[in-house]
Motif scaffolding. Structure first.
Motif, mmCIF file in Angstrom:
data_model
loop_
_atom_site.group_PDB
_atom_site.id
_atom_site.type_symbol
_atom_site.label_atom_id
_atom_site.label_comp_id
_atom_site.label_asym_id
_atom_site.label_seq_id
_atom_site.Cartn_x
_atom_site.Cartn_y
_atom_site.Cartn_z
ATOM 1 N N ALA A 116 0.850 -1.204 0.000
ATOM 2 C CA ALA A 116 0.000 0.000 0.000
ATOM 3 C C ALA A 116 0.879 1.245 0.000
ATOM 4 C CB ALA A 116 -0.933 -0.002 1.212
ATOM 5 N N VAL A 117 0.245 2.391 -0.239
ATOM 6 C CA VAL A 117 0.947 3.677 -0.284
ATOM 7 C C VAL A 117 0.134 4.716 0.486
ATOM 8 C CG1 VAL A 117 1.715 5.560 -1.786
ATOM 9 C CG2 VAL A 117 2.064 3.201 -2.502
ATOM 10 N N ARG A 118 0.835 5.584 1.212
ATOM 11 C CA ARG A 118 0.189 6.709 1.889
ATOM 12 C C ARG A 118 1.023 7.959 1.610
ATOM 13 N NH1 ARG A 118 -0.730 5.090 7.522
ATOM 14 N NH2 ARG A 118 1.496 5.486 7.802
ATOM 15 N N ILE A 119 0.351 9.096 1.426
ATOM 16 C CA ILE A 119 1.016 10.346 1.060
ATOM 17 C C ILE A 119 0.905 11.350 2.204
ATOM 18 C CG2 ILE A 119 1.218 12.141 -0.695
ATOM 19 C CD1 ILE A 119 1.524 9.267 -1.767
ATOM 20 N N ARG A 120 2.006 11.970 2.537
ATOM 21 C CA ARG A 120 2.020 13.064 3.514
ATOM 22 C C ARG A 120 2.563 14.324 2.838
ATOM 23 N NH1 ARG A 120 1.187 11.130 8.758
ATOM 24 N NH2 ARG A 120 1.660 8.919 9.062
#
Length: 378
Positions: A202-206
């Motif tokens: 998965a990927v998460r963006i900050r």
């Protein structure tokens, strides 16, 4: 009909605001969702302009479009000439009038139909790298999967835990960017048996800004890929996306205003284990952060330790010619000179990146977690 009802100052007709009253008028104005409509409403008459300015509809609409706008504690208009002194008698209305101008133009910039582009200026660092500099994060700036007949990618260090995360941190081309999409291309090891893809689960963006002094998060030159510079305690994240399943393109739920010009791509979990050492890796061939820069018309001054920021609007800055950017006039205000100098610095870095491209290293081994050069010809 009330004989005492105020007459509109522009033509002797009854004013709509007086017909329906201020509360109902506010409800109607708040239904407007296009900044251009608010600008037109403010141009109807002096009473309408006072009403729009006094109720701060433009600021409210900007916050509705992008909740990140709420972090601005103050709005400032920066002009080339030093501003004239204002009397304290009407300072409150002047402040709201200035806010109206700034947020009116900001609203237009937030919904602009200008074409999007990759906003990454340069790399800040990676959470780990297997072989530096051959597998540096800098390789993710090149859209090609092969450079000089060798694979081009970033590789994490190997890990026995398939849930171990990694991250890639980038500096954007402006302190204020509207971002709507992030693209991450996992690397396919075409030189290994079965052509495995080293993707994350998965990927998460900050998005946010750095608390480090200028220069301490500059180009990646160390073997540890600036791991000190990317530590979370050195950043304030004003936006965190939901987790996305690993796909080449991630459409954000809504366009996001990145305040501070830093984007961190978190790669969550590992899928592929390498046969030679039985460890899990994540490899990325290419990364892009798609959006629009709001510079040079808008810049931000982040100096408060509580992460509050000052929005600065530079009227006419987008019409500056190269001579204006290179040279300065003694009559220019100090603030104008400072902001143009910062814009000039960012343009210089962008031009160097465009001319030289990502740094490529040709010596040493091109491995994914211990794969040797001989594997390229299997």
């Amino acid at each position: 009909m009330d004989g005492d009802m105020e007459v509109d100052d522009s033509g002797g007709r009854w004013d709509f605001l007086d017909w329906v009253g201020p509360d109902t008028s506010s409800c109607i104005f708040q239904l407007l969702d296009d900044p251009a409509d608010l600008a037109r409403a403010a141009a109807v008459s002096r009473s309408w302009r006072r009403f729009v300015i006094g109720r701060e509809f433009c600021k409210v609409l900007c916050r509705r479009i992008c909740p990140e706008v709420a972090s601005f504690t103050r709005a400032v208009v920066v002009t080339r000439l030093p501003p004239a002194a204002e009397s304290s008698r009407d300072s409150e209305f002047r402040t709201r009038e200035r806010d109206h101008v700034v947020y009116s133009y900001l609203g237009g910039a937030l919904v602009s139909a200008k074409p999007s582009m990759d906003c990454i200026l340069h790399c800040i660092g990676a959470s780990s790298t297997d072989y530096f500099p051959e597998e540096t994060i800098e390789n993710t700036l090149d859209p090609r999967d092969r450079v000089h007949h060798r694979p081009s990618y970033w590789s994490s260090g190997g890990h026995e835990d398939p849930d171990a995360p990694e991250s890639l941190t980038y500096r954007l081309s402006s302190d204020l960017c509207m971002i709507h999409e992030v693209r991450v291309q996992p690397f396919q090891a075409f030189f290994q048996t079965g052509n495995p893809i080293y993707a994350s689960k998965a990927v998460r963006i900050r998005m946010g800004h750095s608390k480090l002094p200028p220069g301490e998060e500059s180009f990646v030159t160390d073997e540890n890929e600036n791991r000190k510079a990317i530590a979370d305690e050195n950043y304030v994240w004003t936006y965190t996306s939901p987790e996305f399943p690993m796909l080449p393109t991630f459409k954000l739920p809504r366009p996001v205003l990145c305040i501070g010009g830093v984007v961190k791509i978190e790669l969550l979990g590992r899928i592929q284990k390498q046969a030679s050492d039985h460890k899990y890796y994540i490899c990325v061939c290419h990364a892009q952060v798609i959006g629009r820069s709001l510079s040079p018309d808008f810049m931000v001054d982040i100096s408060d330790p509580a992460a509050y920021s000052i929005l600065k609007y530079l009227p006419g800055a987008s019409n500056l010619c190269m001579e204006d950017i290179i040279n300065s006039d003694a009559k220019d205000s100090t603030e104008w000179h400072s902001l143009v100098a910062r814009y000039r610095q960012m343009r210089h870095v962008a031009m160097v990146n465009m001319l030289l491209g990502p740094v490529q290293f040709m010596d040493g081994e091109d491995d994914v977690g211990g794969v040797t050069d001989d594997d390229l010809y299997m």
